[in-house]
Design a protein around this motif. Structure first.
Motif, PDB file in Angstrom:
ATOM      1  N   ILE A 184       0.785  -1.118   0.157  1.00 46.78           N
ATOM      2  CA  ILE A 184      -0.099   0.125  -0.213  1.00 46.78           C
ATOM      3  C   ILE A 184       0.762   1.273  -0.192  1.00 46.78           C
ATOM      4  O   ILE A 184       0.581   2.250  -0.731  1.00 46.78           O
ATOM      5  CB  ILE A 184      -1.044   0.037   1.227  1.00 46.78           C
ATOM      6  CG1 ILE A 184      -2.151  -1.251   0.990  1.00 46.78           C
ATOM      7  CG2 ILE A 184      -1.765   1.213   1.520  1.00 46.78           C
ATOM      8  CD1 ILE A 184      -2.995  -1.176   2.247  1.00 46.78           C
ATOM      9  N   HIS A 185       1.959   1.200   0.719  1.00 49.28           N
ATOM     10  CA  HIS A 185       3.037   2.457   0.883  1.00 49.28           C
ATOM     11  C   HIS A 185       3.584   2.791  -0.460  1.00 49.28           C
ATOM     12  O   HIS A 185       3.663   3.666  -0.907  1.00 49.28           O
ATOM     13  CB  HIS A 185       4.073   2.474   1.910  1.00 49.28           C
ATOM     14  CG  HIS A 185       3.439   1.945   3.139  1.00 49.28           C
ATOM     15  ND1 HIS A 185       4.138   1.353   4.196  1.00 49.28           N
ATOM     16  CD2 HIS A 185       2.122   2.153   3.911  1.00 49.28           C
ATOM     17  CE1 HIS A 185       3.281   1.351   5.444  1.00 49.28           C
ATOM     18  NE2 HIS A 185       2.170   1.837   5.139  1.00 49.28           N
ATOM     19  N   HIS A 186       3.886   1.468  -1.281  1.00 48.61           N
ATOM     20  CA  HIS A 186       4.439   1.579  -2.471  1.00 48.61           C
ATOM     21  C   HIS A 186       3.504   2.212  -3.381  1.00 48.61           C
ATOM     22  O   HIS A 186       3.745   3.190  -4.258  1.00 48.61           O
ATOM     23  CB  HIS A 186       4.740   0.099  -2.861  1.00 48.61           C
ATOM     24  CG  HIS A 186       5.145   0.087  -4.509  1.00 48.61           C
ATOM     25  ND1 HIS A 186       6.507   0.375  -4.994  1.00 48.61           N
ATOM     26  CD2 HIS A 186       4.332  -0.191  -5.470  1.00 48.61           C
ATOM     27  CE1 HIS A 186       6.186   0.309  -6.545  1.00 48.61           C
ATOM     28  NE2 HIS A 186       4.972   0.062  -6.779  1.00 48.61           N
ATOM     29  N   MET A 187       2.364   1.989  -3.244  1.00 48.98           N
ATOM     30  CA  MET A 187       1.364   2.319  -4.430  1.00 48.98           C
ATOM     31  C   MET A 187       0.904   3.524  -4.416  1.00 48.98           C
ATOM     32  O   MET A 187       0.847   4.447  -5.342  1.00 48.98           O
ATOM     33  CB  MET A 187       0.157   1.283  -4.329  1.00 48.98           C
ATOM     34  CG  MET A 187       0.088  -0.279  -4.821  1.00 48.98           C
ATOM     35  SD  MET A 187       0.812  -0.336  -6.467  1.00 48.98           S
ATOM     36  CE  MET A 187      -0.988  -0.017  -7.521  1.00 48.98           C
ATOM     37  N   LEU A 188       0.539   4.227  -3.053  1.00 48.39           N
ATOM     38  CA  LEU A 188       0.138   5.454  -2.900  1.00 48.39           C
ATOM     39  C   LEU A 188       1.259   6.444  -3.006  1.00 48.39           C
ATOM     40  O   LEU A 188       1.059   7.661  -3.485  1.00 48.39           O
ATOM     41  CB  LEU A 188      -0.254   5.691  -1.345  1.00 48.39           C
ATOM     42  CG  LEU A 188      -1.600   4.934  -0.951  1.00 48.39           C
ATOM     43  CD1 LEU A 188      -1.972   5.084   0.539  1.00 48.39           C
ATOM     44  CD2 LEU A 188      -2.750   5.788  -1.884  1.00 48.39           C
ATOM     45  N   GLU A 189       2.530   5.997  -2.973  1.00 46.91           N
ATOM     46  CA  GLU A 189       3.711   6.754  -3.280  1.00 46.91           C
ATOM     47  C   GLU A 189       4.073   6.974  -4.836  1.00 46.91           C
ATOM     48  O   GLU A 189       4.089   8.247  -5.372  1.00 46.91           O
ATOM     49  CB  GLU A 189       5.104   6.470  -2.582  1.00 46.91           C
ATOM     50  CG  GLU A 189       5.330   6.441  -1.402  1.00 46.91           C
ATOM     51  CD  GLU A 189       6.343   5.529  -0.684  1.00 46.91           C
ATOM     52  OE1 GLU A 189       7.191   4.886  -1.313  1.00 46.91           O
ATOM     53  OE2 GLU A 189       6.361   5.272   0.536  1.00 46.91           O
ATOM     54  N   LYS A 190       3.538   5.809  -5.506  1.00 48.10           N
ATOM     55  CA  LYS A 190       4.162   5.812  -7.039  1.00 48.10           C
ATOM     56  C   LYS A 190       2.619   6.398  -7.700  1.00 48.10           C
ATOM     57  O   LYS A 190       2.899   6.983  -8.862  1.00 48.10           O
ATOM     58  CB  LYS A 190       4.207   4.302  -7.304  1.00 48.10           C
ATOM     59  CG  LYS A 190       4.722   4.391  -8.813  1.00 48.10           C
ATOM     60  CD  LYS A 190       5.396   3.177  -9.076  1.00 48.10           C
ATOM     61  CE  LYS A 190       5.598   2.904 -10.733  1.00 48.10           C
ATOM     62  NZ  LYS A 190       5.663   1.446 -10.952  1.00 48.10           N
ATOM     63  N   TYR A 191       1.525   6.058  -7.213  1.00 46.09           N
ATOM     64  CA  TYR A 191       0.276   6.633  -7.753  1.00 46.09           C
ATOM     65  C   TYR A 191      -0.742   7.208  -6.905  1.00 46.09           C
ATOM     66  O   TYR A 191      -1.780   6.563  -6.377  1.00 46.09           O
ATOM     67  CB  TYR A 191      -0.762   5.371  -8.276  1.00 46.09           C
ATOM     68  CG  TYR A 191       0.258   4.242  -9.252  1.00 46.09           C
ATOM     69  CD1 TYR A 191       0.529   4.544 -10.493  1.00 46.09           C
ATOM     70  CD2 TYR A 191       0.597   3.212  -8.382  1.00 46.09           C
ATOM     71  CE1 TYR A 191       1.383   3.596 -11.186  1.00 46.09           C
ATOM     72  CE2 TYR A 191       1.489   2.021  -9.239  1.00 46.09           C
ATOM     73  CZ  TYR A 191       1.652   2.211 -10.752  1.00 46.09           C
ATOM     74  OH  TYR A 191       2.653   1.454 -11.155  1.00 46.09           O
ATOM     75  N   PRO A 192      -0.349   8.352  -6.461  1.00 46.26           N
ATOM     76  CA  PRO A 192      -1.173   9.276  -5.402  1.00 46.26           C
ATOM     77  C   PRO A 192      -2.775   9.492  -5.937  1.00 46.26           C
ATOM     78  O   PRO A 192      -3.352   9.652  -4.994  1.00 46.26           O
ATOM     79  CB  PRO A 192      -0.469  10.566  -5.421  1.00 46.26           C
ATOM     80  CG  PRO A 192       0.505  10.514  -6.469  1.00 46.26           C
ATOM     81  CD  PRO A 192       0.848   9.174  -7.233  1.00 46.26           C
TER      82      PRO A 192
END
Ligand SMILES: NC(=O)c1ccc[n+]([C@@H]2O[C@H](COP(=O)([O-])OP(=O)(O)OC[C@H]3O[C@@H](n4cnc5c(N)ncnc54)[C@H](O)[C@@H]3O)[C@@H](O)[C@H]2O)c1
Length: 351
Positions: free
Chosen positions: A17-25
């Motif tokens: 989840i951290h990866h996704m929110l950082e990459k695709y806000p």
């Protein structure tokens, strides 16, 4: 993308989840988690006010609730991390919950995916479903290797994987299955080897090593696993299996010695305990299929020491997270301790 992440309060789901929110806000993420002992909302303290992130407490065996959440949030993609994951618990504590969540739970998600015309479902699974290699065996697990699990945890995961295949073939459900090797990194519940050893060493205690310590695992950084899953969510082909691994095979002794060295301790801290029953000797992953899609790990084998040092430092520095676990989940942390004491007693009575 409006993405439902099941089991997103655990170790890998949190990092994903951290990866996704950082990459695709701009993506919308709904984290659906039962909050078993392994689920920890402290992992998401820094994103809890992010308008693109929502938490819903729920069980993946509850089809009604799954359907309700998928409809309410207009979900179009699903990724599943929810599982009972601790091999020792599946041996010493009974494995009914393993079968319920890891097999039946996956089937319930497949029903919800089918009903709601989800565009893609990624079911996160493990290399342990392939069974074991001998130490001297040079072969690797490929996606064609027959499923042959030895432990209740792995058998229950394999059940979920088989359901995915059946729903793809029978109903055309667009599902991708992944088989990943051992993960390391931040936010892992300290019953698993690396954080468990860090906690014990920092408390001045010895570390228990199973059997002769020569069992081999392929260690991958959790953020590399997250980037592989991100790629498969977007580009994985429905009905396919993908292996994920970093070509970073280490035996437990080598890993333990590296940890002792990083933390400034000698080998006198090692305590041998009776081997885990059914302990698989070696896993080795051929990840060439996903690499052909363009994925590569950041923490390759030559960067393992760096990744391990960063991970150890994370546990040392994030004292609030560690203390939070100690206060809230002390009993669960002690449960594993009990099974180790049992192994030590057995060792003593055998010698
Ligand atoms: N940890 C590894 O090294 C590794 C390696 C390969 C694959 N995997 C797979 O990755 C996935 C995630 O592993 P992890 O290490 O993050 O696990 P974890 O034990 O840290 O987290 C599991 C999460 O699932 C939740 N959960 C459990 N039962 C549930 C249910 N019935 N409904 C909803 N939520 C439920 C828990 O509350 C927890 O948040 C698992 O499927 C595991 O098999 C893990």
């Amino acid at each position: 993308m409006k993405l439902l992440v099941t089991g997103g309060a655990g170790f890998i789901g949190s990092n994903f989840i951290h990866h996704m929110l950082e990459k695709y806000p701009d993506y919308e993420i709904v984290n659906f988690d039962k909050l078993t002992y392994a689920g920890n909302l402290e992992n998401h303290k820094h994103i809890e006010n992010n308008p693109h992130y929502t938490f819903v407490q729920g069980d993946i065996t509850d089809l009604e609730k799954l359907n309700e959440v998928i409809e309410k949030y207009n979900i179009d993609y699903v990724i599943n991390f929810a599982a009972e994951t601790h091999v020792d618990r599946s041996i010493h504590g009974g494995c009914k919950d393993f079968v319920l969540t890891n097999t039946l739970g996956v089937q319930m998600i497949l029903d919800a995916v089918k009903k709601n015309n989800i565009k893609k479902f990624v079911n996160v699974s493990t290399d342990e479903v392939y069974g074991s290699l001998e130490l001297e065996d040079p072969s690797q697990f490929t996606e064609e290797t027959p499923i042959s699990p030895n432990m209740p945890y792995a058998a229950a995961k394999a059940g979920g994987d088989m359901m995915c295949n059946a729903y793809f073939v029978t109903h055309g459900v667009p599902v991708v299955v992944t088989h990943c090797s051992n993960n390391y990194g931040p936010y892992q519940f300290p019953e698993k080897l690396i954080p468990f050893f860090v906690f014990k060493l920092l408390a001045g205690e010895n570390v228990p090593v199973y059997g002769d310590g020569l069992n081999v695992r392929d260690w991958i950084h959790v953020r590399d696993h997250a980037s592989a899953l991100d790629l498969l969510l977007h580009e994985g082909v429905a009905g396919e299996i993908y292996n994920i691994g970093s070509d970073n095979e280490r035996n437990n002794m080598e890993l333990t010695k590296m940890m002792l060295e990083i933390l400034g301790f000698g080998e006198e801290k090692i305590e041998y305990v009776t081997d885990r029953p059914g302990h698989d000797r070696k896993y080795s992953i051929d990840a060439s299929k996903i690499k052909k899609l363009g994925w590569k790990p950041v923490y390759t084998a030559d960067k393992f020491r760096q990744g391990l040092e960063e991970t150890i430092n994370w546990y040392k520095e994030n004292t609030a997270w560690v203390e939070g676990l100690r206060n809230k989940k002390k009993d669960e942390m002690n449960k594993f301790q009990d099974s180790l004491e049992h192994s030590k007693d057995k060792m003593k009575s055998n010698t």
